[in-house]
Scaffold this motif. Structure first.
Motif, PDB file in Angstrom:
ATOM      1  N   THR A 176       0.852  -1.184   0.000  1.00 25.95           N
ATOM      2  CA  THR A 176       0.000   0.000   0.000  1.00 25.95           C
ATOM      3  C   THR A 176       0.888   1.235   0.000  1.00 25.95           C
ATOM      4  O   THR A 176       2.092   1.150   0.259  1.00 25.95           O
ATOM      5  CB  THR A 176      -0.893   0.045   1.253  1.00 25.95           C
ATOM      6  OG1 THR A 176      -0.056   0.182   2.407  1.00 25.95           O
ATOM      7  CG2 THR A 176      -1.768  -1.171   1.363  1.00 25.95           C
ATOM      8  N   GLY A 177       0.308   2.369  -0.262  1.00 27.66           N
ATOM      9  CA  GLY A 177       1.051   3.619  -0.201  1.00 27.66           C
ATOM     10  C   GLY A 177       1.575   3.901   1.192  1.00 27.66           C
ATOM     11  O   GLY A 177       2.581   4.573   1.364  1.00 27.66           O
ATOM     12  N   GLN A 178       0.906   3.367   2.219  1.00 25.08           N
ATOM     13  CA  GLN A 178       1.367   3.566   3.595  1.00 25.08           C
ATOM     14  C   GLN A 178       2.756   2.980   3.789  1.00 25.08           C
ATOM     15  O   GLN A 178       3.613   3.587   4.404  1.00 25.08           O
ATOM     16  CB  GLN A 178       0.411   2.910   4.584  1.00 25.08           C
ATOM     17  CG  GLN A 178      -0.951   3.529   4.626  1.00 25.08           C
ATOM     18  CD  GLN A 178      -1.886   2.728   5.513  1.00 25.08           C
ATOM     19  OE1 GLN A 178      -1.676   1.548   5.771  1.00 25.08           O
ATOM     20  NE2 GLN A 178      -2.926   3.376   5.982  1.00 25.08           N
ATOM     21  N   ILE A 238      -1.755  -4.624  -0.102  1.00 28.54           N
ATOM     22  CA  ILE A 238      -3.043  -4.357  -0.721  1.00 28.54           C
ATOM     23  C   ILE A 238      -3.926  -5.585  -0.554  1.00 28.54           C
ATOM     24  O   ILE A 238      -3.502  -6.701  -0.835  1.00 28.54           O
ATOM     25  CB  ILE A 238      -2.863  -3.996  -2.209  1.00 28.54           C
ATOM     26  CG1 ILE A 238      -2.089  -2.680  -2.297  1.00 28.54           C
ATOM     27  CG2 ILE A 238      -4.201  -3.933  -2.925  1.00 28.54           C
ATOM     28  CD1 ILE A 238      -1.637  -2.312  -3.673  1.00 28.54           C
ATOM     29  N   ALA A 239      -5.140  -5.364  -0.086  1.00 28.37           N
ATOM     30  CA  ALA A 239      -6.046  -6.469   0.196  1.00 28.37           C
ATOM     31  C   ALA A 239      -7.163  -6.584  -0.835  1.00 28.37           C
ATOM     32  O   ALA A 239      -7.816  -7.614  -0.917  1.00 28.37           O
ATOM     33  CB  ALA A 239      -6.650  -6.305   1.586  1.00 28.37           C
ATOM     34  N   GLN A 240      -7.397  -5.542  -1.613  1.00 31.34           N
ATOM     35  CA  GLN A 240      -8.512  -5.558  -2.552  1.00 31.34           C
ATOM     36  C   GLN A 240      -8.081  -4.931  -3.876  1.00 31.34           C
ATOM     37  O   GLN A 240      -7.419  -3.895  -3.888  1.00 31.34           O
ATOM     38  CB  GLN A 240      -9.691  -4.784  -1.973  1.00 31.34           C
ATOM     39  CG  GLN A 240     -10.928  -4.856  -2.801  1.00 31.34           C
ATOM     40  CD  GLN A 240     -12.097  -4.169  -2.104  1.00 31.34           C
ATOM     41  OE1 GLN A 240     -11.998  -3.756  -0.960  1.00 31.34           O
ATOM     42  NE2 GLN A 240     -13.196  -4.049  -2.810  1.00 31.34           N
ATOM     43  N   ARG A 241      -8.467  -5.588  -4.950  1.00 25.21           N
ATOM     44  CA  ARG A 241      -8.151  -5.089  -6.275  1.00 25.21           C
ATOM     45  C   ARG A 241      -9.427  -4.641  -6.975  1.00 25.21           C
ATOM     46  O   ARG A 241     -10.458  -5.213  -6.729  1.00 25.21           O
ATOM     47  CB  ARG A 241      -7.489  -6.190  -7.098  1.00 25.21           C
ATOM     48  CG  ARG A 241      -6.106  -6.519  -6.608  1.00 25.21           C
ATOM     49  CD  ARG A 241      -5.473  -7.637  -7.381  1.00 25.21           C
ATOM     50  NE  ARG A 241      -5.430  -7.359  -8.819  1.00 25.21           N
ATOM     51  CZ  ARG A 241      -5.039  -8.256  -9.723  1.00 25.21           C
ATOM     52  NH1 ARG A 241      -4.679  -9.454  -9.351  1.00 25.21           N
ATOM     53  NH2 ARG A 241      -5.029  -7.957 -10.992  1.00 25.21           N
ATOM     54  N   PRO A 242      -9.393  -3.670  -7.831  1.00 22.83           N
ATOM     55  CA  PRO A 242      -8.258  -2.841  -8.196  1.00 22.83           C
ATOM     56  C   PRO A 242      -7.889  -1.866  -7.079  1.00 22.83           C
ATOM     57  O   PRO A 242      -8.730  -1.521  -6.255  1.00 22.83           O
ATOM     58  CB  PRO A 242      -8.733  -2.105  -9.443  1.00 22.83           C
ATOM     59  CG  PRO A 242     -10.216  -2.057  -9.313  1.00 22.83           C
ATOM     60  CD  PRO A 242     -10.610  -3.304  -8.557  1.00 22.83           C
ATOM     61  N   HIS A 243      -6.652  -1.437  -7.082  1.00 21.33           N
ATOM     62  CA  HIS A 243      -6.131  -0.587  -6.013  1.00 21.33           C
ATOM     63  C   HIS A 243      -5.910   0.832  -6.533  1.00 21.33           C
ATOM     64  O   HIS A 243      -5.264   1.045  -7.548  1.00 21.33           O
ATOM     65  CB  HIS A 243      -4.803  -1.157  -5.513  1.00 21.33           C
ATOM     66  CG  HIS A 243      -4.129  -0.285  -4.508  1.00 21.33           C
ATOM     67  ND1 HIS A 243      -4.603  -0.134  -3.236  1.00 21.33           N
ATOM     68  CD2 HIS A 243      -3.033   0.494  -4.601  1.00 21.33           C
ATOM     69  CE1 HIS A 243      -3.812   0.701  -2.581  1.00 21.33           C
ATOM     70  NE2 HIS A 243      -2.863   1.097  -3.390  1.00 21.33           N
ATOM     71  N   TYR A 244      -6.463   1.804  -5.805  1.00 20.14           N
ATOM     72  CA  TYR A 244      -6.269   3.209  -6.130  1.00 20.14           C
ATOM     73  C   TYR A 244      -6.105   3.987  -4.836  1.00 20.14           C
ATOM     74  O   TYR A 244      -6.965   3.943  -3.973  1.00 20.14           O
ATOM     75  CB  TYR A 244      -7.469   3.783  -6.896  1.00 20.14           C
ATOM     76  CG  TYR A 244      -7.694   3.082  -8.215  1.00 20.14           C
ATOM     77  CD1 TYR A 244      -6.888   3.357  -9.314  1.00 20.14           C
ATOM     78  CD2 TYR A 244      -8.700   2.139  -8.342  1.00 20.14           C
ATOM     79  CE1 TYR A 244      -7.087   2.687 -10.510  1.00 20.14           C
ATOM     80  CE2 TYR A 244      -8.904   1.476  -9.544  1.00 20.14           C
ATOM     81  CZ  TYR A 244      -8.092   1.765 -10.609  1.00 20.14           C
ATOM     82  OH  TYR A 244      -8.282   1.099 -11.793  1.00 20.14           O
TER      83      TYR A 244
END
Length: 172
Positions: free
Chosen positions: A93-95, A158-164
């Motif tokens: 993730t961005g985090q 990331i747990a869910q796609r698509p990721h934004y």
């Protein structure tokens, strides 16, 4: 444990990357920067085309010397293509990428990881596409889940796609 896996996404990205490397004339514009960290070393593949001009830079930094050294396009491509050939991938993730997770941590150097910043517009396409993500490569799905289960904060994946997110995103 809920983590999105990206083997299918990377397979498509690998094909697009190979096309750009071998047939750049099919692209009207592009800006690509891939940074692969593996075994303590770094390989960077960077190329961009704007207004008909193409600029490229390919370099590596070995774990032994810590010095940047220019490498050939073929060497940089081969290293990143081998990474894309692994069996499974998870994305950060961005985090994690910005260090704003609940407990900032670095990526485990035991696993290769690649930051991908890929923007392009193929000749004749009406719009450009771009993506910005960091992937960790694993041998297979079991290896990925084993690694994620050892982390204190699996929310960095990331747990869910698509990721934004504001900074990182799948194709848009």
């Amino acid at each position: 444990m809920n983590v999105a896996l990206y083997a299918d996404y990377i397979a498509d990205l690998r094909a697009l990357f190979a096309e750009l490397d071998r047939r750049p004339e099919r692209f009207q514009t592009f800006e690509v920067r891939l940074e692969l960290a593996a075994a303590g070393s770094l390989v960077v593949y960077e190329t961009k085309r704007r207004k008909g001009q193409t600029d490229s830079l390919y370099y590596g930094r070995s774990a032994a010397t810590g010095q940047n050294q220019q490498i050939s396009q073929a060497t940089a491509f081969s290293a990143i293509d081998r990474f894309f050939g692994l069996g499974q991938f998870a994305a950060l993730t961005g985090q994690m990428a910005t260090g704003s997770a609940s407990q900032p941590q670095s990526v485990n150097a035991q696993y290769p990881h690649c930051a991908v910043n890929f923007s392009y517009r193929k000749t004749g396409q009406p719009v450009a596409r771009s993506m910005l993500m960091v992937f960790i490569g694993f041998n297979d799905e079991a290896d990925a889940f084993r690694f994620v289960s050892t982390l204190d904060d699996p929310s960095v994946f990331i747990a869910q796609r698509p990721h934004y997110e504001a900074k990182s995103h799948e194709w848009k």
